[in-house]
Design an enzyme around this catalytic site. Structure first.
Site, PDB file in Angstrom:
ATOM      1  CE  LYS A  13       0.603   4.517   8.601  1.00 49.83           C
ATOM      2  NZ  LYS A  13       0.635   3.726   7.390  1.00 49.83           N
ATOM      3  CE1 TYR A  70      -3.765   2.402   0.541  1.00 45.43           C
ATOM      4  CE2 TYR A  70      -2.604   3.159   2.497  1.00 45.43           C
ATOM      5  CZ  TYR A  70      -3.626   3.304   1.568  1.00 45.43           C
ATOM      6  OH  TYR A  70      -4.500   4.360   1.687  1.00 45.43           O
ATOM      7  CG  ASP A  84       5.603   3.601   1.259  1.00 43.56           C
ATOM      8  OD1 ASP A  84       5.853   4.249   2.301  1.00 43.56           O
ATOM      9  OD2 ASP A  84       4.459   3.446   0.803  1.00 43.56           O
TER      10      ASP A  84
HETATM   11  C1  LIG Z   1       0.057   4.271   6.007  1.00 43.27           C
HETATM   12  C2  LIG Z   1       0.852   4.082   4.765  1.00 43.27           C
HETATM   13  C3  LIG Z   1       0.761   4.968   3.679  1.00 43.27           C
HETATM   14  C4  LIG Z   1      -0.240   6.080   3.632  1.00 43.27           C
HETATM   15  O1  LIG Z   1      -0.048   7.019   4.628  1.00 43.27           O
HETATM   16  P1  LIG Z   1      -1.280   7.980   5.081  1.00 43.27           P
HETATM   17  O2  LIG Z   1      -0.657   8.900   6.066  1.00 43.27           O
HETATM   18  O3  LIG Z   1      -2.332   7.081   5.633  1.00 43.27           O
HETATM   19  O4  LIG Z   1      -1.738   8.676   3.845  1.00 43.27           O
HETATM   20  C5  LIG Z   1       1.622   4.786   2.616  1.00 43.27           C
HETATM   21  N1  LIG Z   1       2.515   3.789   2.604  1.00 43.27           N
HETATM   22  C6  LIG Z   1       2.629   2.918   3.612  1.00 43.27           C
HETATM   23  C7  LIG Z   1       3.660   1.845   3.555  1.00 43.27           C
HETATM   24  C8  LIG Z   1       1.793   3.023   4.722  1.00 43.27           C
HETATM   25  O5  LIG Z   1       1.884   2.122   5.715  1.00 43.27           O
END
Ligand SMILES: *Cc1c(COP(=O)(O)O)cnc(C)c1O
Length: 432
Positions: A272, A149, A244
């Protein structure tokens, strides 16, 4: 004896009202508990390793607001720093010293990052990095992995993890074909598939983006050599490698998965943890690539609230707390105890299960495994996970409401919290 009868009258009232006000009653899909069944609880407050719902029930929390709360919720030093920052105003929309401080901390910590741009979410960070990858390489196609994701931008909503996986949506309506026609996908941990895509699309692939440790299809670790192999392939085909690390950054290790595994990508996204519970994302990497971002270069990307003093303050204080000696040893120790304990209990109570943990990130699948990719993860008994989730909740343990989400610990979790969680898990698994 653990309490098995919780009263959730107020949660039910609030959530019923929410259904008429917001789609599905929530501001983000997985919170609605659709994949585990039953009603979500409505939170009132959070502190350390615990949450309290509007009916006054207390839970040990393993969601940590989906990753940011690695110091525990509402850490007193973060709150105190925020109080002080608040007096000076909430947003400047202009340069501030705080941005320099957090930028330096990120650059010092994350091996790939020589320059950084702050944004407001992980989604924004991934959108920014996508445009930059394409601009730098003058190529349009990207490779992503099934079950990973990268936020909710159109281009990434192909075989995406997290809520998309949880709800079993193939793609999302409203995403034009043109937006995903440049998105190539491969199974995680499958270097041969990646090589084949590079061969079939010579000189057309801008780069490869991945979660270096997957958390959005449940917890899946990279096989030995996978990250190294991607580094070699991207070099060979003139493409960029993007980690990511929105979830893994400052969680798997202070310098993220790239420090842990010793593989340095060209670009990295963060979110995060670096926001310490406030809305922050960031992308950064090689100076020659980052120098293309406006206004230094022509690649446009902007944000009204980006780098705002509250978010920077929470991030700075959170990283300072994480720098204390022994933090990551402690996180590793308690999380290993939890993950090993859950597997052992599953075995003793006769449930097929597999899972694991790295530092403060863990997972448990109800399948005999092993799980190397999203196809493997999907073999899990999700109905059983739903019953497990509900049983844990009713006994005071809050887990992510989906088989396809990783769990998170914080340094506010004590050995006693882990012991208590395992006692509850034994009770629940015995009755599944
Ligand atoms: C949570 C997450 C996102 C998206 O971040 P948001 O702050 O929810 O938009 C993108 N990449 C990874 C790996 C994530 O865990």
């Amino acid at each position: 004896m653990v309490n098995t009868t919780i009263k959730t009258t107020k949660s039910q009232e609030v959530f019923a009202a929410a259904q008429n006000l917001m789609p599905g009653g929530v501001s983000s899909p997985v919170r609605a508990f659709k994949s585990v069944g039953g009603q979500p609880i409505v939170f009132d407050r959070v502190k350390g390793a615990y949450i309290w719902d509007v009916d006054g029930n207390q839970y040990i929390d393993y969601v940590g607001t989906w990753g940011p709360a690695i110091c525990g919720h509402a850490h007193p030093e973060v709150i105190a720093a925020l109080h002080e920052a608040l007096e000076k105003g909430t947003s400047f929309g202009a340069p501030s010293t705080l941005e320099n401080v957090l930028a330096e901390m990120v650059i010092d910590a994350v091996p790939s990052i020589e320059m950084v741009r702050f944004v407001n979410s992980g989604t924004e960070a991934c959108m920014g990095v996508l445009r930059l990858m394409r601009a730098f390489t003058k190529r349009d196609k990207i490779i992503k992995f099934e079950g990973c994701y990268h936020g909710h931008a159109d281009t990434f909503l192909v075989k995406a993890g997290s809520g998309v996986a949880t709800l079993g949506l193939p793609d999302s309506p409203g995403v034009p074909k043109a937006a995903t026609s440049t998105t190539l996908t491969a199974p995680y941990n499958d270097l041969e598939s990646v090589k084949a895509l590079f061969e079939e699309n010579r000189d057309e692939i801008a780069g490869v983006i991945l979660e270096p440790v997957v958390g959005n299809a449940g917890f899946i670790a990279p096989d030995a050599g996978f990250l190294e192999g991607l580094r070699e392939l991207t070099h060979e085909y003139g493409a960029l490698l993007v980690f990511d690390e929105v979830m893994t950054g400052f969680r798997i290790a202070y310098g993220g998965a790239q420090e842990k595994f010793g593989v340095t990508p060209d670009l990295t996204t963060l979110g995060k943890v670096i926001g310490g519970g406030l809305p922050v994302g960031a992308y950064g990497g090689r100076r020659d690539i980052m120098s293309m971002v406006a206004p230094a270069g022509p690649v446009y990307q902007a944000g009204t609230l980006s780098g705002n003093p509250l978010a920077m303050t929470a991030g700075i204080k959170t990283l300072e707390l994480l720098q204390k000696p022994g933090t990551y040893d402690y996180l590793e120790r308690i999380t290993k105890k939890l993950a090993d304990g859950l597997l052992q209990i599953a075995k003793e109570t006769g449930h097929a299960a597999c899972g694991g943990q790295i530092s403060a990130m863990f997972g448990l699948f109800f399948t005999s495994g092993p799980v190397h990719n999203y196809e493997d993860a999907k073999k899990s008994d999700t109905a059983k996970f739903g019953r497990f989730h509900r049983g844990m909740l009713e006994r005071g343990v809050y887990l992510a409401p989906s088989q396809f989400e990783a769990g998170f610990t914080s340094f506010a979790h004590t050995e006693e919290d882990i012991d208590q969680t395992l006692t509850v898990a034994r009770d629940v698994m015995s009755s599944l």
